[in-house]
Design an enzyme around this catalytic site. Structure first.
Site, PDB file in Angstrom:
ATOM      1  N   THR A  36      38.571 -60.879 -39.846  1.00 20.09           N
ATOM      2  CA  THR A  36      37.875 -60.513 -40.840  1.00 20.09           C
ATOM      3  C   THR A  36      38.074 -58.817 -40.880  1.00 20.09           C
ATOM      4  OG1 THR A  36      35.704 -59.731 -39.510  1.00 20.09           O
ATOM      5  CG2 THR A  36      35.750 -62.203 -40.484  1.00 20.09           C
TER       6      THR A  36
ATOM      7  N   TYR B  63      24.937 -56.888 -28.369  1.00 20.82           N
ATOM      8  CA  TYR B  63      25.398 -57.885 -29.485  1.00 20.82           C
ATOM      9  C   TYR B  63      25.052 -59.287 -28.849  1.00 20.82           C
ATOM     10  CZ  TYR B  63      28.167 -60.342 -32.630  1.00 20.82           C
ATOM     11  OH  TYR B  63      28.463 -61.174 -33.632  1.00 20.82           O
TER      12      TYR B  63
END
Length: 266
Positions: free
Chosen positions: A194, A159
């Site tokens: 989120t 990532y």
């Protein structure tokens, strides 16, 4: 007086069916945008988000684009133009946050993360720039990066690599596109609250409901980064108020990279 900053904006937001992408869409609408297309891998979530955005007064549509599907990404801008007309704003928000370290990441996992996080955004930006140039209008792109571009944690190796690649793409494209008056900027977002992060914490770290409260009790400002805050910054960078700014990478976090406690505090 209503803020009409984005009344001339036609926008594409990848990963716009929830979390930050949806918050950005709402922010643009609140500032006058009436034409936008979001992408979502989940048709049901995409449809639900579109209903919500249309209720706010926008001509909103969804495209079922998987960012690792490069032919679909390359077709995305043209499809959006058919739906809403000329597009002058792009937000590369969709990303895969799957885990992997330098010791256990497989080639398949590497591609699973790099393709949607770097390769897809590259070709989305390419098609967006070609569209703006062909139509003879200016454009603005914001790439959603991550504070982990500075190193990150051990379990985010691919990532980190993907977001570092996108940071380089942002800088390179910004320089290349200045002569066409197309601006490209990026936001290094910190740990954010989120739905996607909630899922990831439960799936990858075995956290239970309520984990957020415990985490937010132990961060400097008593909360994780909120999507609505980043949406404000994204809207600013997309709009005319940011002037000539291009190639900028903004750290959007409560950690100050390179800052350490005073020696008398440790």
């Amino acid at each position: 007086m209503a803020n009409r900053t984005h009344e001339a904006t036609g926008a594409i937001i990848t990963g716009g069916s929830q979390g930050l992408g949806l918050a950005i869409a709402k922010r643009l609408i609140d500032e006058g945008c009436t034409r936008l297309v979001i992408t979502s891998r989940n048709p049901e979530k995409g449809a639900a988000a579109v209903r919500e955005l249309r209720a706010l007064g926008a001509r909103a549509y969804t495209l079922p684009v998987e960012m690792s599907d490069i032919p679909a990404v390359q077709a995305m801008v043209g499809q959006a133009v058919e739906l809403i007309g000329p597009v002058n704003a792009l937000v590369n928000c969709a990303a895969n946050t799957a885990r992997g370290s330098i010791l256990d990441t497989t080639p398949d996992r590497w591609d699973e993360i790099m393709d949607p996080n770097a390769k897809g955004p590259f070709f989305a930006l390419q098609e967006f720039a070609r569209h703006c140039i062909a139509e003879g209008h200016t454009g603005s792109c914001v790439n959603i990066l991550s504070i982990v571009v500075y190193g990150g944690t051990s379990f985010l190796a691919p990532y980190v690599a993907s977001k570092a690649a996108l940071a380089g793409i942002t800088k390179n494209a910004a320089g290349a596109l200045t002569k066409h008056r197309i601006r490209v900027n990026g936001i290094n977002v910190g740990w954010m609250d989120t739905p996607g992060e909630d899922m990831r914490q439960k799936v990858s770290h075995d956290r239970e409901d309520g984990w957020l409260d415990g985490v937010e009790d132990n961060v400097p400002f008593g909360m994780l980064v909120k999507p609505e805050h980043v949406a404000w910054q994204t809207s600013f960078l997309l709009g005319p108020a940011s002037g000539v700014v291009t190639g900028a990478l903004m750290d959007f976090d409560q950690q100050v990279v390179g800052a350490y406690p005073d020696t008398d505090e440790v």
